[in-house]
Write a protein that holds these residues in place. Structure first.
Motif, PDB file in Angstrom:
ATOM      1  N   GLY A 101       0.814  -1.206   0.000  1.00  0.00           N
ATOM      2  CA  GLY A 101       0.000   0.000   0.000  1.00  0.00           C
ATOM      3  C   GLY A 101       0.846   1.254   0.000  1.00  0.00           C
ATOM      4  O   GLY A 101       2.082   1.203   0.032  1.00  0.00           O
ATOM      5  N   THR A 102       0.187   2.418  -0.037  1.00  0.00           N
ATOM      6  CA  THR A 102       0.843   3.730  -0.012  1.00  0.00           C
ATOM      7  C   THR A 102       0.450   4.441   1.282  1.00  0.00           C
ATOM      8  O   THR A 102      -0.728   4.436   1.682  1.00  0.00           O
ATOM      9  CB  THR A 102       0.423   4.552  -1.233  1.00  0.00           C
ATOM     10  OG1 THR A 102       0.826   3.864  -2.427  1.00  0.00           O
ATOM     11  CG2 THR A 102       1.090   5.925  -1.209  1.00  0.00           C
ATOM     12  N   PHE A 103       1.445   5.043   1.912  1.00  0.00           N
ATOM     13  CA  PHE A 103       1.183   5.695   3.188  1.00  0.00           C
ATOM     14  C   PHE A 103       2.120   6.895   3.320  1.00  0.00           C
ATOM     15  O   PHE A 103       3.087   7.061   2.553  1.00  0.00           O
ATOM     16  CB  PHE A 103       1.351   4.732   4.360  1.00  0.00           C
ATOM     17  CG  PHE A 103       2.718   4.124   4.446  1.00  0.00           C
ATOM     18  CD1 PHE A 103       3.700   4.691   5.271  1.00  0.00           C
ATOM     19  CD2 PHE A 103       3.059   3.007   3.692  1.00  0.00           C
ATOM     20  CE1 PHE A 103       4.960   4.136   5.351  1.00  0.00           C
ATOM     21  CE2 PHE A 103       4.315   2.441   3.782  1.00  0.00           C
ATOM     22  CZ  PHE A 103       5.275   3.008   4.614  1.00  0.00           C
ATOM     23  N   THR A 104       1.858   7.730   4.308  1.00  0.00           N
ATOM     24  CA  THR A 104       2.689   8.902   4.594  1.00  0.00           C
ATOM     25  C   THR A 104       3.688   8.556   5.681  1.00  0.00           C
ATOM     26  O   THR A 104       3.323   7.980   6.719  1.00  0.00           O
ATOM     27  CB  THR A 104       1.822  10.075   5.040  1.00  0.00           C
ATOM     28  OG1 THR A 104       0.889  10.395   4.000  1.00  0.00           O
ATOM     29  CG2 THR A 104       2.675  11.307   5.336  1.00  0.00           C
ATOM     30  N   SER A 105       4.924   8.888   5.399  1.00  0.00           N
ATOM     31  CA  SER A 105       5.967   8.567   6.376  1.00  0.00           C
ATOM     32  C   SER A 105       5.839   9.469   7.606  1.00  0.00           C
ATOM     33  O   SER A 105       5.139  10.493   7.597  1.00  0.00           O
ATOM     34  CB  SER A 105       7.345   8.768   5.749  1.00  0.00           C
ATOM     35  OG  SER A 105       7.608  10.159   5.559  1.00  0.00           O
ATOM     36  N   LEU A 106       6.533   9.092   8.650  1.00  0.00           N
ATOM     37  CA  LEU A 106       6.646   9.980   9.797  1.00  0.00           C
ATOM     38  C   LEU A 106       7.445  11.225   9.390  1.00  0.00           C
ATOM     39  O   LEU A 106       8.210  11.202   8.410  1.00  0.00           O
ATOM     40  CB  LEU A 106       7.329   9.256  10.947  1.00  0.00           C
ATOM     41  CG  LEU A 106       6.556   8.037  11.511  1.00  0.00           C
ATOM     42  CD1 LEU A 106       7.346   7.383  12.630  1.00  0.00           C
ATOM     43  CD2 LEU A 106       5.182   8.460  12.003  1.00  0.00           C
ATOM     44  N   SER A 107       7.289  12.265  10.146  1.00  0.00           N
ATOM     45  CA  SER A 107       7.840  13.577   9.739  1.00  0.00           C
ATOM     46  C   SER A 107       9.254  13.818  10.278  1.00  0.00           C
ATOM     47  O   SER A 107       9.670  13.232  11.299  1.00  0.00           O
ATOM     48  CB  SER A 107       6.938  14.701  10.240  1.00  0.00           C
ATOM     49  OG  SER A 107       5.639  14.570   9.715  1.00  0.00           O
ATOM     50  N   PHE A 108       9.971  14.690   9.530  1.00  0.00           N
ATOM     51  CA  PHE A 108      11.286  15.160   9.940  1.00  0.00           C
ATOM     52  C   PHE A 108      11.264  16.700   9.919  1.00  0.00           C
ATOM     53  O   PHE A 108      10.598  17.308   9.066  1.00  0.00           O
ATOM     54  CB  PHE A 108      12.374  14.694   8.965  1.00  0.00           C
ATOM     55  CG  PHE A 108      12.566  13.204   8.926  1.00  0.00           C
ATOM     56  CD1 PHE A 108      13.448  12.581   9.780  1.00  0.00           C
ATOM     57  CD2 PHE A 108      11.850  12.430   8.010  1.00  0.00           C
ATOM     58  CE1 PHE A 108      13.639  11.227   9.727  1.00  0.00           C
ATOM     59  CE2 PHE A 108      12.031  11.081   7.957  1.00  0.00           C
ATOM     60  CZ  PHE A 108      12.925  10.456   8.817  1.00  0.00           C
ATOM     61  N   GLN A 109      12.016  17.331  10.807  1.00  0.00           N
ATOM     62  CA  GLN A 109      12.161  18.800  10.765  1.00  0.00           C
ATOM     63  C   GLN A 109      13.476  19.151  10.068  1.00  0.00           C
ATOM     64  O   GLN A 109      14.530  18.603  10.414  1.00  0.00           O
ATOM     65  CB  GLN A 109      12.156  19.403  12.164  1.00  0.00           C
ATOM     66  CG  GLN A 109      12.148  20.930  12.154  1.00  0.00           C
ATOM     67  CD  GLN A 109      12.061  21.508  13.543  1.00  0.00           C
ATOM     68  OE1 GLN A 109      12.669  20.988  14.488  1.00  0.00           O
ATOM     69  NE2 GLN A 109      11.298  22.596  13.696  1.00  0.00           N
ATOM     70  N   VAL A 110      13.373  20.021   9.076  1.00  0.00           N
ATOM     71  CA  VAL A 110      14.561  20.448   8.344  1.00  0.00           C
ATOM     72  C   VAL A 110      14.957  21.841   8.844  1.00  0.00           C
ATOM     73  O   VAL A 110      14.180  22.790   8.743  1.00  0.00           O
ATOM     74  CB  VAL A 110      14.308  20.445   6.830  1.00  0.00           C
ATOM     75  CG1 VAL A 110      14.196  19.032   6.319  1.00  0.00           C
ATOM     76  CG2 VAL A 110      13.067  21.215   6.447  1.00  0.00           C
ATOM     77  N   GLU A 111      16.136  21.980   9.429  1.00  0.00           N
ATOM     78  CA  GLU A 111      16.538  23.236  10.057  1.00  0.00           C
ATOM     79  C   GLU A 111      17.578  23.994   9.231  1.00  0.00           C
ATOM     80  O   GLU A 111      17.616  25.224   9.246  1.00  0.00           O
ATOM     81  CB  GLU A 111      17.109  22.962  11.454  1.00  0.00           C
ATOM     82  CG  GLU A 111      16.091  22.321  12.385  1.00  0.00           C
ATOM     83  CD  GLU A 111      16.705  21.993  13.749  1.00  0.00           C
ATOM     84  OE1 GLU A 111      17.947  22.139  13.893  1.00  0.00           O
ATOM     85  OE2 GLU A 111      15.947  21.566  14.640  1.00  0.00           O
ATOM     86  N   GLU A 112      18.429  23.224   8.514  1.00  0.00           N
ATOM     87  CA  GLU A 112      19.515  23.869   7.785  1.00  0.00           C
ATOM     88  C   GLU A 112      19.174  23.911   6.300  1.00  0.00           C
ATOM     89  O   GLU A 112      18.487  23.031   5.774  1.00  0.00           O
ATOM     90  CB  GLU A 112      20.818  23.088   7.979  1.00  0.00           C
ATOM     91  CG  GLU A 112      21.279  22.987   9.417  1.00  0.00           C
ATOM     92  CD  GLU A 112      21.648  24.337  10.002  1.00  0.00           C
ATOM     93  OE1 GLU A 112      22.089  25.206   9.213  1.00  0.00           O
ATOM     94  OE2 GLU A 112      21.460  24.525  11.204  1.00  0.00           O
ATOM     95  N   PRO A 113      19.659  24.960   5.593  1.00  0.00           N
ATOM     96  CA  PRO A 113      19.437  24.986   4.148  1.00  0.00           C
ATOM     97  C   PRO A 113      20.312  23.957   3.436  1.00  0.00           C
ATOM     98  O   PRO A 113      21.317  23.498   3.977  1.00  0.00           O
ATOM     99  CB  PRO A 113      19.852  26.425   3.774  1.00  0.00           C
ATOM    100  CG  PRO A 113      20.828  26.833   4.823  1.00  0.00           C
ATOM    101  CD  PRO A 113      20.392  26.157   6.095  1.00  0.00           C
ATOM    102  N   GLY A 114      19.880  23.576   2.241  1.00  0.00           N
ATOM    103  CA  GLY A 114      20.615  22.600   1.429  1.00  0.00           C
ATOM    104  C   GLY A 114      19.681  21.559   0.813  1.00  0.00           C
ATOM    105  O   GLY A 114      18.456  21.718   0.784  1.00  0.00           O
TER     106      GLY A 114
END
Length: 520
Positions: A476-489
């Motif tokens: 099936g298709t699902f949404t992964s758990l989230s990550f916070q992105v703090e630095e640019p790149g």
């Protein structure tokens, strides 16, 4: 009113020379009274006949005069067959078996067979009326026109007997019976195939010279090759019924071909046993009451079991790879065919059975006993499978089938990730994950990894990364758990699934289009 009598028949088996017994399959007619005849005359015995059973009648100077009935040659009943010749005073020569009385005015072959049938069936019972009727019936058929039953000489002889009305009735019965039944009797032996431990049913069918059923005949059935522990099966005794059939049942202890032999006694002859005169122009006689035994046989199969063992080759494989089974077969060594089918997929080995759908079916020839590898079947889905092999039966072996030889087929799992193209600093981001290729429901732990940040997209999937694990129930298709992105790149997403019992592990391609997220 005339006295009522019963025509009495006599049964005996006289063994003639082997060359004189026709190799036909025939049984004898049933007889009302069993009277054994004495053994053949010993060498050097008196070969002059004497009166045996019948009536005195006027002399005529011919062999048919002075007596209507049978004579006795030693202990054998005989009847005159050449009424025009002189009475036999000198004696008789050796017996001659014939179905063709020679001479310019000889009787037909059919008449000869009818006379032989009457002599054989009725000619050995010592009763004056019956013997007189046999004499009159035989001359009716063999003596020529003047000696027929209703002709002048034939009728005169019957009138001169002690009981002409009964003699006439007997003659009519004998002539009617001979017309319906005379000729070579036929016997068929019809055994039915059996399995080891069962029984072989044997039907012995008897027909007379005109194809009619013959009842009341004694039948003995044996099987010489009945088995090593029972070299001869039988003998079993039976009597043919009104339909001309006798049925017996023989035990079937061993597999293989067996011979069933039916011996039928008391068969009326369709030829004459003639004693010619020692001197020319004196009368010849034919024996009465001569019977024969006919032996008929048939081959029939007794079917035994076949052993069948299965081994999968290989026992574990991946979808798209060929599978086959090795069947070890032990039967009667005959050429036969086998069919192999792979059944599945099932979610567990315990659930696998041969009643499920078949992923493929193949055939293979079995030329002899031994081990045979089947053509391959390629399963397209993961799961547990089981082989079923069926081997055809033969004349002497029972069909065999076996279900077993489990196979574990591992599917190929796939994972894919779809990430957002951009995100702002300090955003909480997630990706869309697709899991496929699992043959059955999980659970399966899917790991989502986020690599970065990198200065360029080409550096993706190197260095440090953060992981989250989610337990999924299956595809099936699902949404992964989230990550916070703090630095640019640049950030790279990667998903992996571990291997399971029925599938291989997999991981997404890192750095592929749609799997990178840029944070300005």
């Amino acid at each position: 009113m005339p006295t009522t009598r019963t025509i009495t028949t006599t049964t005996t088996i006289r063994t003639g020379r082997a060359a004189l017994i026709a190799p036909v399959l025939a049984l004898v007619l049933a007889l009302a009274t069993l009277v054994a005849l004495p053994a053949p005359r010993a060498a050097g015995a008196d070969d002059r006949a004497e009166r045996w059973a019948g009536f005195r009648i006027p002399r005529t100077g011919r062999a048919a005069g002075g007596w209507i009935g049978g004579y006795r040659l030693d202990d054998t009943p005989v009847f005159v067959i050449t009424p025009r010749r002189r009475p036999n005073r000198a004696g008789f020569g050796s017996v001659d078996a014939t179905s063709d009385l020679r001479g310019t005015k000889r009787p037909s072959g059919a008449a000869t067979q009818r006379a032989a049938w009457i002599l054989s069936k009725y000619g050995a019972h010592k009763d004056a009326v019956q013997a007189a009727a046999v004499d009159a019936a035989v001359l009716h058929l063999l003596g020529g026109r003047a000696w027929r039953f209703g002709a002048r000489r034939g009728a005169a002889r019957v009138r001169a007997s002690g009981d002409p009305a009964t003699v006439r009735r007997y003659v009519r019965l004998m002539l009617r019976g001979s017309r319906a039944s005379a000729g070579p009797y036929q016997v068929s032996v019809e055994p039915t195939s059996a399995d080891v431990g069962g029984v072989t049913g044997v039907t012995v069918r008897v027909t007379d010279g005109h194809g009619g059923p013959v009842g009341g005949l004694p039948v003995t059935v044996t099987s010489p090759d009945g088995g090593t522990s029972q070299p001869v099966a039988g003998p079993l005794e039976a009597v043919t019924g009104d339909d001309g059939r006798a049925v017996v049942r023989l035990a079937a202890p061993l597999a293989g071909w067996r011979t069933v032999v039916a011996e039928v006694g008391q068969v009326p002859l369709h030829w004459l046993r003639v004693h010619g005169a020692d001197r020319k122009r004196q009368a010849s006689v034919a024996e009465g009451g001569v019977r024969r035994t006919i032996v008929a046989s048939a081959r029939v199969a007794v079917r035994g079991p076949q052993s069948l063992t299965l081994a999968a080759d290989p026992t574990v494989l991946v979808t798209g790879s060929p599978a086959r089974v090795v069947a070890t077969i032990d039967g009667d060594g005959s050429s036969r065919a086998a069919t192999a089918s792979l059944h599945g997929p099932f979610s567990s080995a315990a659930a696998a059975h041969c009643g499920g759908p078949a992923a493929g079916t193949v055939s293979m020839p079995v030329l002899d006993d031994g081990a045979y590898a089947s053509p391959s079947v390629t399963p397209s889905a993961g799961g547990y499978y089981v082989w079923r092999v069926a081997v055809d039966g033969t004349d002497t072996s029972v069909p065999a089938a076996s279900c077993g030889a489990p196979v574990r087929v591992r599917g190929r799992s796939t994972v894919a990730v779809s990430a957002p193209a951009t995100a702002a600093r300090f955003d909480v981001v997630s990706a869309r994950v697709t899991l496929a290729g699992l043959p059955f429901s999980g659970p399966v732990d899917v790991t989502t990894s986020l690599y970065g940040p990198y200065g360029t997209a080409s550096e993706a999937c190197t260095g440090n990364h953060r992981d989250v694990v989610q337990r999924r129930p299956g595809n099936g298709t699902f949404t992964s758990l989230s990550f916070q992105v703090e630095e640019p790149g640049w950030y790279a997403w990667r998903v992996s699934a571990p291997e399971g019992d029925l599938w291989l592990g997999s991981a997404s391609t890192c750095g592929a289009v749609g799997t990178l997220t840029q944070v300005p």
